[in-house]
Design an enzyme around this catalytic site. Structure first.
Site, PDB file in Angstrom:
ATOM      1  N   GLY A  85       0.816  -1.213   0.000  1.00 59.49           N
ATOM      2  CA  GLY A  85       0.000   0.000   0.000  1.00 59.49           C
ATOM      3  C   GLY A  85       0.849   1.261   0.000  1.00 59.49           C
ATOM      4  O   GLY A  85       0.505   2.258  -0.651  1.00 59.49           O
ATOM      5  N   ASP A  86       1.957   1.227   0.729  1.00 58.63           N
ATOM      6  CA  ASP A  86       2.871   2.374   0.743  1.00 58.63           C
ATOM      7  C   ASP A  86       3.513   2.557  -0.627  1.00 58.63           C
ATOM      8  O   ASP A  86       3.720   3.689  -1.085  1.00 58.63           O
ATOM      9  CB  ASP A  86       3.963   2.164   1.791  1.00 58.63           C
TER      10      ASP A  86
END
EC number: 2.7.1.20
Length: 343
Positions: free
Chosen positions: A296-297
């Protein structure tokens, strides 16, 4: 130099300590796919995990991961990151990882404090994150106005902060977000984990009016719906519309992006909330997925890097997907070398 760094990121610098050991989930009462702050009952996990023969160390911290992803996408001297670390070997490992990706850091260094750590327990394609912030929660808002950092804040035109920072540093987040709002700059926030809207909704609501871009995944969005919107729904389009409609202090449209792993990514703009965009995600064969930690990052970093580069929103999502796909095929939040041009 201040004019060089276009993206300014703030967050909790952490060193990820990773193992693949499902027994630890049961022992420490952890969920397979979750992110929590360590309680007293979890503290022994950090001593236990380093004794595992399969342990690996990877530079972490949600915003720092995204910043490295954006730096990977952009030319050198485009991204700067700050947070608080101790004066120790863990911080040195973080610096080395940042340098590799071309990320410039201006840490606040606290003597006598330990750099934060995150125990990462991998099971199948899931990851359970247990964080001890240590020095990270000692960040001082005054660091943003220090001689080495203030010019970087003034020179940046896009800001990014992880939701995790709201657990202890809402004043610093408000300073940056208000600066962005008052100076026609862009402020982006990641919801980061379900416990942020669940237990820190007051802090989140303080910052939301200044947020131009909000990124989150499906579980974070559903928790937001329950505790901020007071609606029980799993419909990500409905939730994205609700987030986009939250009160705003400036006239810039708010963009809300909700990722859902290998499922479609949802995007809603407050400018045209009834025209939600749905972006398909190219599936990666199960056998090629190594580690979902940091995916997600990586998406956020790719999206922001493309955004800073002046790409269209559709292109930004595409680059985010490419970076997320790259990340899950490697151990931890890392990226391929030699560099791959994803723009």
């Amino acid at each position: 130099m201040a004019q060089t760094y276009k993206l300014f990121c703030l967050g909790n610098p952490l060193l990820d300590v990773q193992v693949r050991d499902g027994d630890l989930l049961k022992k420490y009462d952890l969920k397979a796919n979750d992110a929590i702050l360590a309680e007293e009952k979890h503290m022994s996990i950090y001593d236990e995990i380093v004794k595992n023969p399969g342990v690996t160390y990877v530079a972490g911290g949600a915003s720092q991961n995204a910043a490295r992803g954006a730096a990977y996408v952009l030319p050198p001297n485009s991204v700067v990151y700050t947070g608080c670390v101790g004066k120790d070997a863990l911080a040195d490992q973080l610096r080395a990882a940042n340098e590799r990706e071309g990320l410039h850091e201006v840490y606040l260094v606290k003597e006598g404090e330990k750099t934060g750590a995150c125990a990462v327990i991998l099971t199948g394609h899931d990851r359970s994150l247990v964080t001890t912030l240590r020095a990270a929660e000692k960040f001082e808002t005054s660091h943003l106005s220090s001689p080495s950092v203030a010019p970087l804040v003034q020179g940046a035109n896009v800001f990014y902060v992880e939701g995790f920072f709201l657990t202890h540093g809402v004043d610093a987040v408000l300073e940056l977000s208000k600066h962005a709002s008052e100076n026609s700059k862009v402020f982006a926030l990641n919801l980061s984990a379900p416990f942020i809207p669940q237990f820190f909704s007051t802090q989140l609501k303080e910052v939301l009016p200044y947020c131009d871009i909000i990124i989150g995944n499906e579980s974070e969005a559903q928790q937001y719906a329950a505790t901020v919107m007071y609606v029980k729904t799993t419909d990500l389009v409905v939730i994205a519309k609700g987030i986009a409609a939250y009160r705003k202090e400036n006239s810039r449209p708010r963009i809300v992006i909700i990722t859902h792993g290998p499922e479609s990514t949802i995007l809603v703009s407050s400018e045209d909330p009834d025209n939600a965009k749905v972006y398909g995600v190219e599936p990666i064969p199960s056998e090629e997925i190594v580690d979902t930690n940091g995916a997600g990052d990586a998406f956020a970093g790719g999206f922001l890097g493309a955004y800073v580069a002046g790409k269209s929103i559709d292109e930004c999502v595409e680059v985010g997907h490419k970076m997320g796909a790259m990340c899950v095929q490697l151990v931890g939040p890392q990226f391929k070398w030699p560099k791959v041009n994803v723009l």
